[in-house]
Scaffold this motif. Structure first.
Motif, PDB file in Angstrom:
ATOM      1  N   ASP A  64       1.295  -1.130  -0.245  1.00 40.75           N
ATOM      2  CA  ASP A  64      -0.017   0.017   0.041  1.00 40.75           C
ATOM      3  C   ASP A  64       0.661   1.281  -0.446  1.00 40.75           C
ATOM      4  OD1 ASP A  64      -1.999   2.172   0.061  1.00 40.75           O
ATOM      5  OD2 ASP A  64      -2.179   1.171   2.679  1.00 40.75           O
ATOM      6  N   PRO A  65       0.877   2.118  -0.941  1.00 44.70           N
ATOM      7  CA  PRO A  65       1.711   3.371  -1.329  1.00 44.70           C
ATOM      8  C   PRO A  65       1.065   4.014   0.241  1.00 44.70           C
ATOM      9  CG  PRO A  65      -0.578   3.445  -3.109  1.00 44.70           C
ATOM     10  CD  PRO A  65      -0.355   2.299  -1.893  1.00 44.70           C
ATOM     11  N   ARG A  66      -0.109   4.237   1.303  1.00 45.34           N
ATOM     12  CA  ARG A  66      -0.321   5.162   2.802  1.00 45.34           C
ATOM     13  C   ARG A  66       0.324   4.102   3.122  1.00 45.34           C
ATOM     14  NH1 ARG A  66      -4.864   8.127   0.207  1.00 45.34           N
ATOM     15  NH2 ARG A  66      -4.351   8.992  -1.353  1.00 45.34           N
ATOM     16  N   ARG A  67       1.206   2.884   3.272  1.00 44.89           N
ATOM     17  CA  ARG A  67       1.057   1.829   4.161  1.00 44.89           C
ATOM     18  C   ARG A  67       0.533   1.298   5.451  1.00 44.89           C
ATOM     19  NH1 ARG A  67       7.371   4.723   4.827  1.00 44.89           N
ATOM     20  NH2 ARG A  67       8.301   4.433   2.071  1.00 44.89           N
ATOM     21  N   LEU A  68      -0.747   1.384   4.782  1.00 45.42           N
ATOM     22  CA  LEU A  68      -1.884   1.257   5.922  1.00 45.42           C
ATOM     23  C   LEU A  68      -2.394  -0.188   5.912  1.00 45.42           C
ATOM     24  CD1 LEU A  68      -3.515   4.577   6.760  1.00 45.42           C
ATOM     25  CD2 LEU A  68      -2.335   2.788   8.234  1.00 45.42           C
ATOM     26  N   LEU A  69      -2.282  -0.428   4.149  1.00 41.07           N
ATOM     27  CA  LEU A  69      -3.450  -1.548   4.193  1.00 41.07           C
ATOM     28  C   LEU A  69      -3.009  -2.728   3.489  1.00 41.07           C
ATOM     29  CD1 LEU A  69      -6.937   0.098   3.246  1.00 41.07           C
ATOM     30  CD2 LEU A  69      -5.940  -0.513   4.916  1.00 41.07           C
ATOM     31  N   THR A  70      -1.673  -2.034   3.605  1.00 48.75           N
ATOM     32  CA  THR A  70      -0.642  -3.741   3.069  1.00 48.75           C
ATOM     33  C   THR A  70      -1.492  -5.502   4.123  1.00 48.75           C
ATOM     34  OG1 THR A  70       0.933  -2.104   2.406  1.00 48.75           O
ATOM     35  CG2 THR A  70       1.662  -4.673   2.635  1.00 48.75           C
ATOM     36  N   GLY A  71      -1.413  -6.314   3.629  1.00 55.76           N
ATOM     37  CA  GLY A  71      -1.288  -7.128   4.113  1.00 55.76           C
ATOM     38  C   GLY A  71      -2.671  -7.551   4.594  1.00 55.76           C
ATOM     39  N   HIS A  72      -3.983  -6.705   4.285  1.00 54.18           N
ATOM     40  CA  HIS A  72      -5.136  -6.734   5.388  1.00 54.18           C
ATOM     41  C   HIS A  72      -6.724  -7.323   4.365  1.00 54.18           C
ATOM     42  CE1 HIS A  72      -3.375  -5.470   8.700  1.00 54.18           C
ATOM     43  NE2 HIS A  72      -3.059  -4.059   8.024  1.00 54.18           N
ATOM     44  N   LEU A  73      -6.254  -7.137   2.718  1.00 54.60           N
ATOM     45  CA  LEU A  73      -6.970  -7.210   1.955  1.00 54.60           C
ATOM     46  C   LEU A  73      -7.232  -8.898   0.969  1.00 54.60           C
ATOM     47  CD1 LEU A  73      -7.452  -4.009  -0.022  1.00 54.60           C
ATOM     48  CD2 LEU A  73      -7.888  -4.027   1.807  1.00 54.60           C
TER      49      LEU A  73
END
Length: 473
Positions: free
Chosen positions: A295-304
């Motif tokens: 995630d470019p926002r560094r929040l949702l990586t690994g959560h979807l």
């Protein structure tokens, strides 16, 4: 109404009564309350009568004080005809009623409280399709672009500031203005509506099923926030897509705006572009998969969890969604709300579990009588194609029919005024009950298809529900 709006109206009332009773000491409370409301909650035109009354009461107080200290003024005031004084009091009373009525008729509304245990975070993304050219514009190098808002389960944060309902209020107010025939400024107060989401909130640990949401023609990605927030609070990630030239208006980060293309109001043009609009779902799934990786926002990586992906759409969003569910193998569940089904979808007999939420033909005709729209041909097509698609489905299917529910009851639209039912925007069952029903069936359907729930479907006396396993026929 909001707290300082109530304070302003109460101060106006108290000051008005005090002035009539020759007790002017409390009159300054009215202008003070007006200034406080403007400073804390912001100007809205619906309160202009209340602002004006506060100013008029201040002037009247000044006259009263001058009259009390000047014999000539006092004598002149005592000779004022009773009718003139009564007329002034009546005018002030009418102004007070207008000041109270307009904010009630067009309120800064509240969205229904989500029922799930999770908090809600939200982020906005701008996605450009590297493959598809934009077909709605004439620019040779134009590529398809969409704006997406992603809502996700987050740690509950009761004291965190809530994100606004609309990032770009003009996007919705323009569409509402066009439908209602009223000027856009009438709906300017929508900028003050807040959601239950927290912008950029830390996500809750875990991986969550992903749903794509598509709004109707001239809608916006937030128009079903009542439903989106319920699903997210129950453990889903939802990506709402603004589809340029089909949506009311789409604002891009660089200031460009893609306004609704009036050609989309024509049936032939609309039908020809359904497959192209369905491609926005593929773009969304690709970008969401990339976000899950990094995630470019560094929040949702690994959560979807894209292995458990679904779609829901309303009106045009359901038409486009039906086409996307036919073409996109990553979608494992489709919820289609109140729209006809394209003929190629009916013929294909899709193998994706699908739920329809709609109403009967008699309710559509009642809506036409109260609000307009829905010519008889559209009623017949709407009913026949949904039933044919349901009957031919080669997967689990659910057909939820709610008599007394109007088209906009499946959106946030009727929340904009308590008069929605009187002017034909909301059906006999009322928007609160409609939202309760839609939210309950949405959660139950996706829980069954994407979370493996064995719980029975909810039961509402207003709803007629049919289901099939897809093996018959």
């Amino acid at each position: 109404m909001r707290p300082f709006e109530i304070l302003l109206l109460a101060a106006d009332l108290v000051a008005f009564v005090a002035l009539l009773a020759r007790r002017p000491a409390v009159v300054p409370a009215a202008p003070a309350a007006a200034l406080a409301q403007l400073a804390v909650e912001g100007y809205r035109w619906q309160l202009v009568p209340a602002y004006g009354l506060a100013a008029a009461l201040t002037v009247a107080l000044a006259v009263e004080l001058i009259a009390a200290r000047t014999a000539a003024w006092a004598a002149r005031r005592s000779r004022l005809p009773r009718r003139a004084r009564a007329a002034g009091a009546a005018l002030a009373a009418l102004t007070l009623l207008a000041g109270a009525g307009l904010p009630i008729v067009l309120p800064v509304f509240r969205l229904p409280e989500p029922g799930g245990p999770y908090g809600i975070g939200t982020l906005v993304y701008h996605w450009t399709d590297d493959v598809r050219p934009e077909v709605f514009t004439a620019g040779r190098g134009d590529r398809r672009e969409v704006m997406a808002q992603v809502w996700y389960p987050a740690r509950p944060a009761p004291d965190a500031p809530r994100a606004p309902y609309l990032d770009e209020p003009e996007s919705l107010t323009g569409g509402v203005s066009r439908v209602s025939g009223l000027p856009p400024f009438v709906f300017g107060h929508l900028r003050y509506v807040i959601s239950h989401a927290v912008r950029g909130a830390p996500p809750l640990a875990g991986r969550y099923p992903v749903l794509v949401f598509l709004a109707g023609r001239m809608g916006v990605r937030q128009v079903n926030t009542f439903q989106v927030e319920e699903l997210v609070s129950r453990g889903y990630v939802v990506a709402g897509i603004d589809q340029p030239y089909a949506s009311a208006a789409v604002a891009f980060p660089d200031g460009r705006r893609a306004l609704h293309d009036p050609r989309m109001d024509g049936r032939a043009f609309q039908d020809a572009h359904i497959p192209f609009l369905a491609g926005d779902v593929t773009l969304a799934l690709d970008r969401l998969a990339a976000i899950d990786r990094a995630d470019p926002r560094r929040l949702l990586t690994g959560h979807l969890d894209l292995a458990r992906a679904g779609l829901f759409g309303h009106s045009l969003g359901a038409i486009v969604g039906a086409r996307a569910c036919l073409a996109e193998p990553r979608l494992r569940a489709c919820l289609l709300e109140d729209a006809h089904v394209p003929p190629e979808v009916v013929r294909a007999r899709p193998a994706v579990p699908t739920m329809w939420i709609t109403r009967d033909a008699a309710t559509m005709r009642l809506e036409r009588a109260r609000f307009g729209g829905w010519p008889e041909q559209a009623v017949l097509e709407h009913q026949a194609t949904m039933r044919a698609a349901y009957a031919g489905l080669r997967a689990q299917g659910y057909f939820v029919e709610v008599p007394g529910m109007f088209h906009l009851d499946m959106t946030d639209g009727p929340l904009m005024s308590p008069l929605s039912g009187l002017i034909g925007l909301s059906g006999p069952i009322g928007v609160a009950r409609a939202h309760e029903i839609v939210r309950a069936y949405s959660v139950a359907f996706f829980d069954r298809q994407l979370k493996g729930s064995a719980a029975p479907l909810p039961v509402f006396p207003e709803a007629r529900v049919r289901s099939r396993d897809g093996r018959a026929g």
